[in-house]
Design a protein around this motif. Structure first.
Motif, short mmCIF file in Angstrom:
data_model
loop_
_atom_site.label_atom_id
_atom_site.label_comp_id
_atom_site.label_asym_id
_atom_site.label_seq_id
_atom_site.Cartn_x
_atom_site.Cartn_y
_atom_site.Cartn_z
N ASP A 174 3.41 -19.25 -12.98
CA ASP A 174 2.38 -18.43 -12.29
C ASP A 174 1.77 -17.22 -13.36
O ASP A 174 0.58 -17.06 -13.48
CB ASP A 174 3.10 -17.54 -11.03
CG ASP A 174 3.02 -18.30 -9.87
OD1 ASP A 174 2.58 -19.33 -9.77
OD2 ASP A 174 3.77 -17.81 -8.93
N GLN A 175 2.85 -16.86 -14.26
CA GLN A 175 2.40 -15.93 -15.47
C GLN A 175 1.48 -16.86 -16.37
O GLN A 175 0.80 -16.13 -16.81
CB GLN A 175 3.60 -15.35 -16.14
CG GLN A 175 3.47 -14.56 -17.03
CD GLN A 175 4.65 -13.95 -17.87
OE1 GLN A 175 5.81 -14.62 -17.60
NE2 GLN A 175 4.45 -13.01 -18.58
N TYR A 200 -0.34 -19.14 -15.90
CA TYR A 200 -1.81 -19.37 -15.03
C TYR A 200 -2.79 -18.27 -15.10
O TYR A 200 -3.88 -18.38 -15.65
CB TYR A 200 -1.48 -19.87 -13.78
CG TYR A 200 -2.84 -20.07 -12.82
CD1 TYR A 200 -3.80 -21.32 -13.23
CD2 TYR A 200 -3.24 -19.18 -12.20
CE1 TYR A 200 -4.76 -21.54 -12.61
CE2 TYR A 200 -4.61 -19.41 -11.44
CZ TYR A 200 -5.22 -20.66 -11.87
OH TYR A 200 -6.46 -20.63 -11.12
N LYS A 201 -1.96 -17.00 -14.92
CA LYS A 201 -2.62 -15.77 -15.12
C LYS A 201 -3.35 -15.64 -16.50
O LYS A 201 -4.57 -15.16 -16.61
CB LYS A 201 -1.79 -14.46 -14.26
CG LYS A 201 -1.56 -14.66 -13.00
CD LYS A 201 -1.03 -13.28 -12.53
CE LYS A 201 -0.82 -13.10 -10.93
NZ LYS A 201 -0.45 -12.03 -10.52
N LYS A 257 -6.09 -17.98 -17.07
CA LYS A 257 -7.34 -17.68 -16.28
C LYS A 257 -8.12 -16.32 -17.01
O LYS A 257 -9.32 -16.45 -16.98
CB LYS A 257 -6.91 -17.17 -15.07
CG LYS A 257 -8.05 -17.26 -13.89
CD LYS A 257 -7.74 -17.14 -12.28
CE LYS A 257 -8.99 -17.21 -11.55
NZ LYS A 257 -8.45 -16.97 -10.26
N LYS A 258 -7.36 -15.42 -17.58
CA LYS A 258 -8.23 -14.45 -17.90
C LYS A 258 -8.89 -14.91 -19.24
O LYS A 258 -9.61 -13.97 -19.87
CB LYS A 258 -7.05 -13.22 -18.27
CG LYS A 258 -6.61 -12.58 -17.11
CD LYS A 258 -5.79 -11.34 -17.38
CE LYS A 258 -4.53 -11.69 -17.60
NZ LYS A 258 -3.59 -10.50 -18.07
N LYS A 263 -5.82 -7.50 -9.21
CA LYS A 263 -5.10 -8.87 -9.70
C LYS A 263 -4.77 -8.99 -11.06
O LYS A 263 -4.15 -9.51 -11.75
CB LYS A 263 -5.77 -9.91 -9.16
CG LYS A 263 -5.66 -10.16 -7.44
CD LYS A 263 -6.25 -11.35 -7.24
CE LYS A 263 -6.25 -11.73 -5.72
NZ LYS A 263 -6.60 -12.93 -5.35
N GLU A 318 -7.07 -10.11 -13.31
CA GLU A 318 -7.34 -11.31 -13.73
C GLU A 318 -8.96 -11.68 -13.23
O GLU A 318 -9.53 -10.61 -12.65
CB GLU A 318 -6.71 -12.61 -13.07
CG GLU A 318 -6.81 -12.45 -11.87
CD GLU A 318 -5.81 -13.57 -11.07
OE1 GLU A 318 -4.72 -13.32 -10.64
OE2 GLU A 318 -6.24 -14.78 -10.85
#
Length: 515
Positions: A26-27, A29-30, A33-34, A175, A177
């Motif tokens: 999850d980390q 992916y964030k 995404k940024k 969020k 992000e």
């Protein structure tokens, strides 16, 4: 004997490890995404109802007009979107119907100017957030979210991030992000155009090069199906005309020019065999349910055959690879099928999961294995690989040559990454800082998937565009930013392009939000 499930402290440790791995993913992916505005020209993320095990772009392209216009220049009626098609399938739960499907994907035209609404927000955030900094080649697997910035990267002037159902033109502070964009029916829209009921999950689906309406599929049963989709409505219930060998994944058509090569097909299976077929006559008859016998059954492998391919220039050559670590090259002509003409033993230090002949160079062959590496072979000298490409962190499932850039190939892996490689950069000089990101031939690591990749495909009609599907029901379509693959000195007028972008406000479709 069945191993007992972990109990007590062992079970607790396993649960903790799973939770930590999920948190790490999850980390990652964030962070990925940024960084998308800096690394991509566009990214489209779409949630499928069921995961797909297969993915292939079809050769069709349709320009979208009128109601599908996006970002018209100066108010002119100029469409900047075009519709492409993807061949995918389903892998449903037990008792649920499976389908072979065609999805439409609305892409921005390559010559279109799309407004990047996140550019200014990204610049403002950059000063206070080191995690939103990206280099040309981001190691998306870095758990600590390290700052990999080499200089001061600018967002790609064409970057389009499409993965949210509501407009989110500003950075999401809550969020922390990038959100996404929304519209009605335009760039980024992904729809299912056709669904054909399929007997079991679709392990692999590939269209015939000479006629993209004809598709061969593999499933869990001892059948290979061939479909003429031009004869079906969106929801037919008839099966195609071919039955074949036991379960497997590998299937490839002969794409060499000539009427005599239409309908020639090669498959492989878990029974250690490779089979040759010719379904052309059955297709001309057009009768549903026709059973076709194989032209030949090739036996030499000593374990499961994982993949096959048909040579793109030589209609008499097919290749196969498998869990016996062998790569075999076969002569398809009658009287020469008793054994392979070339065998590479111990081609990888593990199962050989995928292979593909080069689309233009008649001597090049790429393979991927459980030893985490991609190898490129020159068939004039198979004693050792021409190149060994290292960069994946888990076994490699598939390798695909770019149809538009002859020195470029891609690979997907259980590490959730798609890697882009450029053989023309092998041995290029690197600074110590660049070397930390990987060898010079590793152009890019796509890290947008949070689960194992099942398959991916290069778009033959859109330069550097890739589509991929993963186990968590996700379909992603993307192109890397031009800075990723442009050679030094290949400058373009960035100022002019960015100035044009600021004059426009593009409505961007956001698809399913993936939490």
């Amino acid at each position: 004997m069945t191993d007992a499930a972990p109990t007590g402290p062992t079970a607790g440790a396993a649960d903790l490890a799973d939770q930590l791995e999920k948190k790490l993913i999850d980390q990652e992916y964030k962070i990925w995404k940024k960084n998308t505005p800096f690394l991509y020209d566009f990214v489209m993320t779409h949630g499928l109802e069921w995961p797909s095990l297969t993915c292939q772009w079809l050769p069709t392209v349709k320009e979208l007009n009128d109601g599908n216009k996006v970002g018209a220049v100066g108010g002119e009626s100029k469409a900047v979107a075009e519709q492409h098609e993807l061949l995918i399938g389903t892998h449903t739960a037990e008792g649920e119907q499976n389908y072979l499907m065609v999805a439409t994907v609305n892409l921005p035209r390559e010559d279109a100017v799309i407004d990047n609404r996140t550019a200014e927000a990204g610049k403002e955030k950059e000063a206070g957030d080191a995690e939103v900094q990206a280099s040309k080649k981001l190691k998306t697997g870095d758990a600590a979210g390290e700052d990999t910035k080499k200089s001061n990267p600018e967002p790609s002037p064409k970057s389009t991030i499409i993965d949210a159902p509501e407009p989110a033109s500003n950075y999401n502070e809550e969020k922390d992000e990038l959100g996404g964009y929304a519209s009605v029916d335009r760039v980024g829209k992904i729809d299912i155009k056709m669904k054909i009921p399929h007997d079991g999950e679709v392990n692999r689906a590939r269209c015939m090069p000479q006629n993209h309406f004809v598709v061969a599929t593999r499933g869990p049963s001892a059948d290979v199906y061939v479909w003429d989709m031009s004869r079906h409505s969106s929801f037919p219930d008839e099966k195609g005309p071919i039955q074949a060998n036991p379960q497997g994944y590998g299937v490839a058509w002969c794409g060499v020019a000539g009427e005599e090569n239409k309908g020639r097909l090669v498959t492989c299976a878990e029974d250690k065999t490779v089979r040759l077929w010719n379904v052309n006559s059955a297709l001309k008859e057009g009768k549903n349910g026709t059973v076709v016998a194989p032209e030949a059954t090739l036996t030499y492998h000593t374990d499961i055959v994982e993949d096959v391919d048909w040579h793109n220039r030589d209609a008499n050559m097919v290749g196969s690879c498998g869990d016996d670590r062998m790569v075999c090259l076969w002569d398809c002509r009658a009287g020469k099928r008793d054994k392979p003409v070339h065998v590479v033993r111990e081609a990888h230090a593990g199962d050989v999961n995928g292979m593909e002949f080069h689309p233009l160079n008649e001597f090049y062959l790429a393979t991927g294995g459980s030893d985490k590496v991609v190898k490129v072979w020159d068939m004039r000298n198979l004693k050792s690989p021409l190149q060994t490409l290292e960069g994946h962190e888990n076994q490699v499932f598939a390798v695909r040559w770019s149809p538009l850039n002859d020195s470029v190939l891609a690979s997907c892996s259980a590490d959730r990454r798609i890697a882009l490689w450029d053989l023309s950069r092998v041995g290029a000089e690197q600074s110590p800082e660049d070397a930390e990101d990987g060898p010079p031939e590793l152009l890019f690591l796509h890290g947008g998937h949070t689960s194992k990749l099942n398959d991916f495909s290069w778009n033959p009609n859109y330069d550097w565009c890739v589509g991929g599907v993963s186990e968590d029901n996700v379909l992603q379509v993307w192109t890397p930013a031009e800075d990723v693959y442009a050679e030094e000195g290949d400058d373009y007028d960035e100022d002019e392009e960015q100035d044009e972008a600021t004059k426009q406000r593009a409505e961007i479709l956001g698809d399913d939000e993936l939490e």
